[in-house]
Design an enzyme around this catalytic site. Structure first.
Site, mmCIF file in Angstrom:
data_model
loop_
_atom_site.group_PDB
_atom_site.id
_atom_site.type_symbol
_atom_site.label_atom_id
_atom_site.label_comp_id
_atom_site.label_asym_id
_atom_site.label_seq_id
_atom_site.Cartn_x
_atom_site.Cartn_y
_atom_site.Cartn_z
ATOM 1 N N PHE A 1 16.292 -13.470 -130.837
ATOM 2 C CA PHE A 1 16.784 -12.150 -130.394
ATOM 3 C C PHE A 1 17.645 -12.701 -128.836
ATOM 4 C CE2 PHE A 1 13.191 -11.420 -128.079
ATOM 5 C CZ PHE A 1 13.472 -11.371 -126.311
ATOM 6 N N CYS B 1 13.685 -18.900 -122.131
ATOM 7 C CA CYS B 1 12.413 -19.563 -122.530
ATOM 8 C C CYS B 1 12.873 -20.523 -121.543
ATOM 9 C CB CYS B 1 12.273 -20.647 -123.591
ATOM 10 S SG CYS B 1 14.033 -21.318 -124.026
#
Length: 500
Positions: free
Chosen positions: A150, A282
């Site tokens: 997402f 990330c």
């Protein structure tokens, strides 16, 4: 009635035959903005069939013609950049200028894909034996798939399908059902750029869609970005079915702050890396390892001052530094980690849990949180929180800091802040992490490098995009050929062929 985001199959926008719908939120308001259709197994199989049918003709299309589509796509992406960034902001929550940065990195991958004729060149060796020539070719795999998260609805899909497609494959993309619109719109732009129907298909969905892709024999390879438990599941399941897999998982990126660092510049870099995109990256920086209490005290005080001036609000307002979290469930999860950190005994220097934005009282806003005196035993240190929560760990030496990083289960990204070349060189040589920065807190490789971590941050042997991407989306075939002279007749040879 809310609009429904459907699928793109064989060049056509199609609704799902099932009745499973999921809400898509505007994170700034907390309201349901639209719904997304969750694909049934039959719908995903239609997309795979469309890709399978399109493969023979696309495989035999020259790389030069394939990359011409990419040239036209680049222009269309730039022309529609505002529309795409608004879609990202309205569904993810990130500030518009951050969405524009994401889109720019997506377009860079299209630019790299435009080099397909050069990227797919093989190697040739003449006269490896008497009148024998040998060469290698890079051939496409067939139908391949991408499953994306997402947090980067534009960039991460573009790590995958542009390169896969210029290499001659056909593609089925399964974007995140939380942020579906940008991926679908950009695929439609690819059709406008001249991509034949069926070469790129987009299906929205959940585990049913994912499992269909993992188990269908027509799918030759799967690329994934997401959490480590799901990455491991995808790698295990798909490889058991004979597929090639690259599955990027979670991260807990550390920055070492040396006593000699340029403290002001380091703090500015840390602020952006820790709190940009609300920490939902990330490659975000959730841990700073301060070497010595002097460095620890200085960074905490400077971060505290910076956080007091950081602007939090809706992403459509480009004056803001940070927007909301993606949805209420994720908001509660991140807030729960802050609660846990307090319970574990870390010192909460800055608390962003009670943030309320005027006019957006129902939005999923959590302002930046800062913990000091975090230890390696704490859950807030071990887990990937994926939110605006920064932990300060204090150690006595660079080696102790590096041991801390090397012992962590994740090995995605890391950096060191220092003025000392010897310290930096020792760090880059010996740290067990895939992407390393020196005074660069977000060492995300450019499109012509490759992106990938170590340890439990990557399952598979090849990283994303760049040179590794070309190898992932192709198979090497080596051909050895001889045309004997009509003047010479040789007898049978029973020894293994060699040049002796």
């Amino acid at each position: 009635m809310k609009s429904i985001v459907g699928h793109l199959i064989n060049g056509e926008l199609v609704p799902d035959n099932g009745d499973r719908l999921q809400d898509v939120y505007n994170p700034a308001t907390g309201e349901v903005a639209k719904q997304v259709a969750l694909a049934s197994k039959a719908t995903v199989e239609k997309a795979i069939a469309a890709a399978d049918a399109a493969f023979p003709a696309w495989r035999n299309t020259s790389p030069a013609k394939r990359c011409q589509v990419m040239f036209r796509l680049k222009v269309l992406l730039e022309e529609h950049s505002e529309t795409i960034c608004n879609m990202i902001t309205d569904e993810h929550g990130k500030v518009h200028h951050d969405a524009m940065g994401e889109l720019t990195r997506a377009i860079e991958n299209v630019e790299f894909a435009c080099g397909a004729p050069q990227l797919l060149k093989g190697e040739h060796s003449k006269n490896v034996g008497t009148a024998i020539d040998s060469w290698s070719e890079f051939q496409p795999l067939g139908v391949v798939a991408g499953i994306t998260p997402f947090n980067f609805p534009a960039m991460v899909p573009f790590w995958m399908w542009p390169l896969a497609i210029v290499c001659g494959n056909t593609f089925v993309l399964k974007p995140s059902e939380r942020t579906p619109s940008a991926s679908l719109f950009m695929a439609q732009l690819a059709l406008e750029a001249g991509l034949p129907a069926g070469v790129l298909n987009v299906v929205m969905g959940d585990k049913e869609a994912v499992d269909t892709l993992l188990n269908d024999k027509r799918v030759q390879a799967v690329s994934f970005v997401g959490s480590t438990p799901i990455a491991e599941y995808i790698y295990t399941t798909a490889t058991a079915n004979g597929k090639r897999v690259q599955a990027l998982g979670g991260a807990k990126n550390h920055a070492i702050l040396m006593p000699d660092a340029d403290m002001d510049n380091a703090v500015s870099a840390i602020m952006g890396a820790a709190y940009g995109s609300c920490g939902e990256r990330c490659m975000a920086l959730p841990v700073v390892v301060a070497v010595g209490d002097e460095a620890g005290d200085a960074v905490v005080e400077k971060l505290k001052a910076e956080l007091s001036t950081m602007k939090v609000g809706p992403g459509r307002d480009n004056n803001n530094d940070m927007g909301p979290l993606v949805n209420k469930a994720h908001f509660e999860k991140v807030k729960g980690y802050v609660d846990k950190g307090v319970e574990e005994g870390a010192i909460l220097v800055v608390d962003g849990r009670d943030t309320v934005i005027k006019g957006y009282e129902n939005g999923f806003f959590l302002a930046g949180c800062l913990f000091d005196h975090v230890t390696a035993e704490m859950k807030i240190y071990k887990d990937e929180i994926f939110g605006p929560v920064l932990c300060i760990v204090r150690v006595k030496s660079q080696q102790e800091a590096m041991d801390l990083i090397n012992d962590h289960e994740y090995g995605n990204g890391t950096c060191i802040f220092t003025r000392d070349g010897e310290s930096a060189r020792y760090f880059t040589d010996n740290i067990k992490v895939g992407m390393v920065g020196v005074n660069i807190p977000l060492p995300v490789p450019v499109s012509y490098q490759s992106f990938g971590g170590w340890k439990r941050s990557l399952f598979g042997d090849l990283s994303m995009y760049g040179p590794d991407g070309v190898r992932f989306w192709t198979r090497r075939k080596t051909i050895t050929q001889r045309w004997p002279s009509s003047q010479i007749r040789e007898g049978a040879k029973f020894s293994f062929p060699s040049n002796n």
